[in-house]
Write a protein that holds these residues in place. Structure first.
Motif, PDB file in Angstrom:
ATOM      1  N   GLY A  81       0.761  -1.041   0.153  1.00  0.00           N
ATOM      2  CA  GLY A  81       0.073   0.146  -0.081  1.00  0.00           C
ATOM      3  C   GLY A  81       0.922   1.177  -0.155  1.00  0.00           C
ATOM      4  N   GLY A  82       2.105   1.098   0.230  1.00  0.00           N
ATOM      5  CA  GLY A  82       3.163   2.471   0.281  1.00  0.00           C
ATOM      6  C   GLY A  82       3.030   3.494   1.069  1.00  0.00           C
ATOM      7  N   GLN A  83       2.548   2.997   2.377  1.00  0.00           N
ATOM      8  CA  GLN A  83       2.309   4.033   3.179  1.00  0.00           C
ATOM      9  C   GLN A  83       3.268   3.817   4.672  1.00  0.00           C
ATOM     10  OE1 GLN A  83       0.148   6.477   2.392  1.00  0.00           O
ATOM     11  NE2 GLN A  83      -0.483   5.112   0.832  1.00  0.00           N
ATOM     12  N   GLY A  84       4.416   4.498   4.644  1.00  0.00           N
ATOM     13  CA  GLY A  84       5.352   4.390   5.428  1.00  0.00           C
ATOM     14  C   GLY A  84       4.682   4.653   7.126  1.00  0.00           C
ATOM     15  N   ALA A  85       3.825   5.627   6.976  1.00  0.00           N
ATOM     16  CA  ALA A  85       3.436   5.891   8.347  1.00  0.00           C
ATOM     17  C   ALA A  85       2.735   4.710   9.189  1.00  0.00           C
ATOM     18  CB  ALA A  85       2.185   7.043   8.413  1.00  0.00           C
ATOM     19  N   GLY A  86       2.298   3.586   8.325  1.00  0.00           N
ATOM     20  CA  GLY A  86       1.611   2.509   8.871  1.00  0.00           C
ATOM     21  C   GLY A  86       2.745   1.546   9.132  1.00  0.00           C
ATOM     22  N   VAL A  87       3.818   1.672   8.761  1.00  0.00           N
ATOM     23  CA  VAL A  87       5.147   0.761   9.202  1.00  0.00           C
ATOM     24  C   VAL A  87       5.430   1.380  10.669  1.00  0.00           C
ATOM     25  CG1 VAL A  87       7.359   0.144   8.773  1.00  0.00           C
ATOM     26  CG2 VAL A  87       5.899   0.414   6.798  1.00  0.00           C
ATOM     27  N   LEU A  88       5.652   2.719  10.645  1.00  0.00           N
ATOM     28  CA  LEU A  88       5.895   3.396  12.049  1.00  0.00           C
ATOM     29  C   LEU A  88       4.763   3.058  13.189  1.00  0.00           C
ATOM     30  CD1 LEU A  88       6.597   7.035  10.887  1.00  0.00           C
ATOM     31  CD2 LEU A  88       8.481   5.419  11.480  1.00  0.00           C
ATOM     32  N   GLY A 100       3.132   0.262  13.196  1.00  0.00           N
ATOM     33  CA  GLY A 100       3.390  -1.087  13.448  1.00  0.00           C
ATOM     34  C   GLY A 100       2.110  -1.970  12.652  1.00  0.00           C
ATOM     35  N   ARG A 101       1.569  -1.149  11.932  1.00  0.00           N
ATOM     36  CA  ARG A 101       0.358  -1.755  11.435  1.00  0.00           C
ATOM     37  C   ARG A 101       0.558  -2.412   9.941  1.00  0.00           C
ATOM     38  NH1 ARG A 101      -2.593   1.694   9.086  1.00  0.00           N
ATOM     39  NH2 ARG A 101      -1.599   3.660   9.762  1.00  0.00           N
ATOM     40  N   LEU A 102       1.835  -2.165   9.365  1.00  0.00           N
ATOM     41  CA  LEU A 102       2.385  -2.700   7.752  1.00  0.00           C
ATOM     42  C   LEU A 102       3.644  -2.952   7.931  1.00  0.00           C
ATOM     43  CD1 LEU A 102       0.933  -0.053   5.880  1.00  0.00           C
ATOM     44  CD2 LEU A 102       0.079  -2.439   5.817  1.00  0.00           C
ATOM     45  N   PRO A 103       4.144  -4.076   7.434  1.00  0.00           N
ATOM     46  CA  PRO A 103       5.494  -4.410   7.006  1.00  0.00           C
ATOM     47  C   PRO A 103       6.348  -3.880   6.189  1.00  0.00           C
ATOM     48  CG  PRO A 103       4.325  -6.325   6.531  1.00  0.00           C
ATOM     49  CD  PRO A 103       3.435  -5.246   6.814  1.00  0.00           C
ATOM     50  N   VAL A 104       7.653  -3.721   6.244  1.00  0.00           N
ATOM     51  CA  VAL A 104       8.213  -3.674   4.801  1.00  0.00           C
ATOM     52  C   VAL A 104       8.878  -4.917   4.573  1.00  0.00           C
ATOM     53  CG1 VAL A 104      10.294  -2.005   3.792  1.00  0.00           C
ATOM     54  CG2 VAL A 104       8.934  -1.351   5.674  1.00  0.00           C
ATOM     55  N   LEU A 105       8.381  -5.567   3.240  1.00  0.00           N
ATOM     56  CA  LEU A 105       8.962  -6.979   2.917  1.00  0.00           C
ATOM     57  C   LEU A 105       9.861  -6.692   1.810  1.00  0.00           C
ATOM     58  CD1 LEU A 105       5.493  -8.750   3.276  1.00  0.00           C
ATOM     59  CD2 LEU A 105       7.252  -8.556   4.732  1.00  0.00           C
ATOM     60  N   ILE A 120      12.758   1.214  10.240  1.00  0.00           N
ATOM     61  CA  ILE A 120      12.279   1.737  11.702  1.00  0.00           C
ATOM     62  C   ILE A 120      13.419   2.335  12.291  1.00  0.00           C
ATOM     63  CG2 ILE A 120      11.053   2.103  13.860  1.00  0.00           C
ATOM     64  CD1 ILE A 120       8.805  -0.014  12.628  1.00  0.00           C
ATOM     65  N   ALA A 121      14.664   1.631  12.342  1.00  0.00           N
ATOM     66  CA  ALA A 121      15.782   2.308  12.875  1.00  0.00           C
ATOM     67  C   ALA A 121      16.390   3.372  12.301  1.00  0.00           C
ATOM     68  CB  ALA A 121      16.803   1.007  13.192  1.00  0.00           C
ATOM     69  N   GLY A 122      16.300   3.130  11.025  1.00  0.00           N
ATOM     70  CA  GLY A 122      16.911   4.235   9.940  1.00  0.00           C
ATOM     71  C   GLY A 122      16.203   5.617  10.154  1.00  0.00           C
ATOM     72  N   ALA A 123      14.759   5.329  10.307  1.00  0.00           N
ATOM     73  CA  ALA A 123      14.057   6.652  10.606  1.00  0.00           C
ATOM     74  C   ALA A 123      14.340   7.078  11.675  1.00  0.00           C
ATOM     75  CB  ALA A 123      12.537   6.398  10.705  1.00  0.00           C
ATOM     76  N   GLU A 124      14.627   6.419  12.892  1.00  0.00           N
ATOM     77  CA  GLU A 124      14.806   6.998  14.103  1.00  0.00           C
ATOM     78  C   GLU A 124      16.489   7.807  14.100  1.00  0.00           C
ATOM     79  OE1 GLU A 124      14.907   3.567  16.659  1.00  0.00           O
ATOM     80  OE2 GLU A 124      12.731   3.820  16.908  1.00  0.00           O
ATOM     81  N   GLN A 125      17.377   7.179  13.213  1.00  0.00           N
ATOM     82  CA  GLN A 125      18.523   8.047  12.967  1.00  0.00           C
ATOM     83  C   GLN A 125      18.295   9.309  12.410  1.00  0.00           C
ATOM     84  OE1 GLN A 125      21.818   6.835  13.148  1.00  0.00           O
ATOM     85  NE2 GLN A 125      21.503   4.612  13.922  1.00  0.00           N
ATOM     86  N   ALA A 126      17.238   9.467  11.464  1.00  0.00           N
ATOM     87  CA  ALA A 126      16.933  10.455  10.612  1.00  0.00           C
ATOM     88  C   ALA A 126      16.645  11.714  11.890  1.00  0.00           C
ATOM     89  CB  ALA A 126      16.059  10.454   9.733  1.00  0.00           C
ATOM     90  N   ALA A 147      -0.018   6.964  -4.377  1.00  0.00           N
ATOM     91  CA  ALA A 147       0.331   8.084  -3.648  1.00  0.00           C
ATOM     92  C   ALA A 147       0.635   7.651  -2.029  1.00  0.00           C
ATOM     93  CB  ALA A 147      -1.051   9.010  -3.167  1.00  0.00           C
ATOM     94  N   GLY A 148       1.800   7.883  -1.657  1.00  0.00           N
ATOM     95  CA  GLY A 148       2.266   7.510  -0.237  1.00  0.00           C
ATOM     96  C   GLY A 148       3.646   7.964   0.051  1.00  0.00           C
ATOM     97  N   GLU A 149       4.265   7.559   0.933  1.00  0.00           N
ATOM     98  CA  GLU A 149       5.464   8.013   1.554  1.00  0.00           C
ATOM     99  C   GLU A 149       6.276   7.185   2.160  1.00  0.00           C
ATOM    100  OE1 GLU A 149       4.937  11.246   4.119  1.00  0.00           O
ATOM    101  OE2 GLU A 149       3.646  10.080   5.458  1.00  0.00           O
ATOM    102  N   GLY A 150       7.408   7.221   1.998  1.00  0.00           N
ATOM    103  CA  GLY A 150       8.424   6.079   2.872  1.00  0.00           C
ATOM    104  C   GLY A 150       8.271   6.203   4.312  1.00  0.00           C
TER     105      GLY A 150
END
Ligand code: SF4
Length: 162
Positions: free
Chosen positions: A59-66, A68-73, A85-91, A128-131
């Motif tokens: 579905g392409g929605q990075g917010a869902g990964v943050l 915990g609703r969606l995985p990155v596979l 998520i660790a990379g986003a925390e570094q950012a 439409a979505g974001e990382g």
């Protein structure tokens, strides 16, 4: 002086999943010379190797990964959400450390994409979505631009510096 968080692959660093890079872009070279650029590849910072298998978010929605609703596979079905998520925390840590309010992130990446993403089917289908990192930055109040929006980013920088 305002600093700008920049995707490392846009600076010519060979950190892309396929070992490639982009750029460097002329405007970006000027910002680098001015000492504004804070470079990050969220996926590498999150612990992933280069090269690495391509990954997408259903579905392409990075917010869902943050949330915990969606995985990155990966294309092989491996769940790499924790590294993303660790990379986003570094950012977010860099944003905090440098008082960053603007970011220039690579379009259509499952970490960095700011407006469009692939849909998780690995068929090149865009939605439409974001990382994951782009979503985390947006939530933190950072304005995220892609390399396709350099004039807009330049205008935002001018506005901030008056
Ligand atoms: S798009 Fe982002 S995560 Fe992907 S290689 Fe570039 S900096 Fe790294």
């Amino acid at each position: 002086m305002q600093k700008i968080l920049v995707s490392r692959c846009l600076l010519g660093h060979r950190v892309r999943y396929d070992g490639g890079a982009h750029g460097p872009l002329v405007l970006l070279e000027r910002w680098q010379a001015e000492g504004r650029v804070v470079a990050l590849c969220p996926e590498v910072a999150g612990g992933l190797p280069t090269p690495r298998p391509p990954a997408e978010i259903a579905g392409g929605q990075g917010a869902g990964v943050l949330d915990g609703r969606l995985p990155v596979l990966t294309v092989d079905g491996e769940d790499v959400s924790a590294a993303f998520i660790a990379g986003a925390e570094q950012a977010l840590a860099l944003v905090e450390r440098h008082g960053i309010r603007l970011a220039l992130l690579k379009a259509r990446s499952p970490s960095c994409g700011n407006r469009e993403n692939y849909d998780g089917s690995f068929t090149g289908t865009r939605v439409a979505g974001e990382g994951v990192t782009a979503a985390a930055l947006r939530r933190a109040g950072v304005r995220v631009f892609s390399e396709e929006q350099l004039p807009e980013l330049e205008a935002a920088l001018r506005e901030l510096e008056g």
